[in-house]
Design an enzyme around this catalytic site. Structure first.
Site, PDB file in Angstrom:
ATOM      1  N   ASP A 245     -33.200   3.878  -2.522  1.00  0.00           N
ATOM      2  CA  ASP A 245     -32.907   4.986  -1.445  1.00  0.00           C
ATOM      3  C   ASP A 245     -33.753   4.619  -0.227  1.00  0.00           C
ATOM      4  OD1 ASP A 245     -31.547   7.720  -1.260  1.00  0.00           O
ATOM      5  OD2 ASP A 245     -33.125   7.985  -0.470  1.00  0.00           O
TER       6      ASP A 245
ATOM      7  N   LYS B 282     -32.440  11.511  -9.649  1.00  0.00           N
ATOM      8  CA  LYS B 282     -32.966  11.039  -8.453  1.00  0.00           C
ATOM      9  C   LYS B 282     -34.578  11.115  -8.780  1.00  0.00           C
ATOM     10  CE  LYS B 282     -32.066   9.853  -4.405  1.00  0.00           C
ATOM     11  NZ  LYS B 282     -30.635   9.185  -3.932  1.00  0.00           N
TER      12      LYS B 282
END
Ligand code: NDP
Length: 452
Positions: free
Chosen positions: A172, A132
């Site tokens: 995201d 991430k």
């Protein structure tokens, strides 16, 4: 053979160690607790998982990259943001996970998201590891030119660390099609390579997959439907509270309507909207995606069926289902108690870790079907992996084919979580089922690949 209580003590010590070694990262501690607290039965049952160092390796990222992101605004002023990429675990494939641009981003937030991503990606059954990244950059109120300059500066450093066989970021919070376009352009320029598989969520004319924008929201609704089916119910005629009004929320609302249910709310950080007739998803897309506006504008244009409530809690609105789709810890124990009082049947997490541990406990104790994000919102990353497959084959699939694959994957994830929970004496507990099933797949690969 170690007993479950001995294993629990070992895992508790490890959690204390994690807090000590990773100070001031509460979200990462929370995510580690949530997973490790459910692993005792599988570690006690399978001695190979108790091997010293296995879980210690799992909670330590393989690599953490932190970098400076300088950029100039439209007035020529220089801003300095911080960039992050946490490459957590690549036992199952290249690191895979989104980029978040939001002022609340820090290393602990990215580590929590990266840790969750390992198990989520394992649950899809596809060959993708967990990672991430992101930045504390706030895109709200910035012009397209400013967002472009920021993305170019961010990629100028990030490009050294990613690649189709290495690490494949996606979107995201705060990172959608516009940002992926600017990021891809700068990667292509710096590397002089058309490497479609380096980013997912691309535009449809240049390597993006059909149904990728829809996949997280659609997948979460399919997961909620599977939980209801297990209890002899379906989505037809159910009402739902949905939080957020970004990518995940919009396509959650769209899929609920397509399957005969009715989402009566949406929200953003300014407040929420209740729409008695059900949220008009085309109007919401126009306001949020095209005009980049706020939800109060939706309420103004929608007419008498909708009202905007500044601040407040969207979870106060009574409904059969709740699908949190904004951000972490947005549904606390008080909100969970309100949902239970209002007769909620299922809560399915579109966002990552939106329910606090106390809220999850209360919902489960009350007999509410609870779908944890790492299972329920895995449709997004699954279709990202399908985008990588299409890029590799230099082809593109029809929307119908991608949707069919997505439905199969979500049903398989549901079955895996359900059956795993039963196997470990926790029937109906999707949290335990998801954590153990994801852990087994990653742990087996790590054991086979040696101490690295
Ligand atoms: P978007 O940026 O498209 O939308 C985010 C929405 O959540 C906006 O309405 C935003 O409101 C709201 N929000 C964000 N932070 C806060 C906050 N601190 N307080 C109140 N509201 C907030 O993001 P996505 O829809 O892509 O992501 C939503 C969630 O889903 C995240 O948890 C993400 O990690 C998760 N997720 C996303 C996937 C994807 O494919 N995009 C895949 C799997 C999970 P505002 O504009 O006012 O900030």
């Amino acid at each position: 053979m170690t007993t479950r209580s001995e294993t629990r003590t070992t895992l508790d010590h490890l959690l204390t160690e994690i807090e000590y070694r990773n100070p001031a990262q509460p979200e990462f501690h929370q995510a580690a607790h949530e997973v490790l607290e459910t692993l005792a039965p599988v570690v006690a049952a399978r001695p190979e998982y108790a091997e010293p160092g296995l879980i210690e390796r799992l909670v330590e990222p393989e690599r953490q990259v932190l970098f400076r992101v300088p950029w100039q605004d439209d007035k020529g002023r220089v801003h300095v943001n911080r960039g992050f990429r946490v490459e957590f675990n690549s036992a199952l494939g290249p690191y895979k996970g989104g980029l978040r641009f939001h002022p609340s981003v820090n290393l602990g937030v990215i580590k929590f998201l990266g840790f969750e991503q390992i198990f989520k990606n394992a649950l899809t059954g596809l060959g993708i590891g967990g990672g991430k990244g992101g930045s504390d950059f706030d895109p709200h109120g910035r012009s397209d030119a400013e967002v472009m300059r920021f993305c170019q500066s961010f990629m100028t450093e990030l490009h050294r660390h990613i690649g189709e066989h290495t690490d494949v970021p996606a979107g995201d919070i705060g990172v959608g099609g516009r940002e992926i376009g600017y990021l891809f352009g700068q990667y292509r320029r710096i590397t002089n390579r058309w490497e479609a598989g380096v980013l997912t969520g691309k535009g449809q004319g240049w390597g993006g997959s059909l149904i990728r924008p829809e996949a997280t929201g659609y997948g979460n609704v399919l997961f909620a439907a599977a939980m209801l089916r297990e209890r002899g119910e379906d989505l037809e005629g159910q009402t739902a509270v949905v939080s957020g009004s970004g990518n995940v929320a919009i396509y959650t609302i769209e899929k609920l309507a397509a399957l005969g249910a009715n989402a009566v709310t949406c929200s953003d950080s300014s407040g929420y909207v209740v729409d008695e007739k059900g949220v008009d998803v085309e109007l919401l897309k126009q306001v949020k995606e095209v005009e980049r506006g706020r939800v109060d504008t939706y309420a103004e244009r929608r007419g008498s069926s909708a009202r905007f409530v500044p601040g407040g809690s969207v979870w106060d609105v009574p409904a059969d289902l709740a699908l949190p789709s904004a951000t972490q810890n947005e549904l606390d124990v008080n909100a969970a108690a309100t949902l239970v009082r209002n007769g909620v049947k299922a809560v399915s997490e579109g966002a990552n870790m939106p329910a606090t541990p106390e809220a999850v406990h209360l919902l489960q104790q009350a007999g509410v079907a609870f779908g944890p994000g790492k299972a329920a919102n895995a449709g997004g990353v699954a279709v990202s992996a399908l985008e990588m497959a299409q890029n590799h084959a230099r082809t593109s699939w029809t929307a119908a084919k991608v949707e069919e694959e997505l439905a199969d994957i979500m049903n398989n994830i549901h079955t895996t979580c359900h059956e795993t929970a039963e196997r470990y004496d926790a029937p109906g507990d999707y949290v335990t089922g998801a954590n153990i099933a994801g852990f087994e797949r990653v742990a087996d690969a790590m054991l086979a690949q040696g101490v690295i």
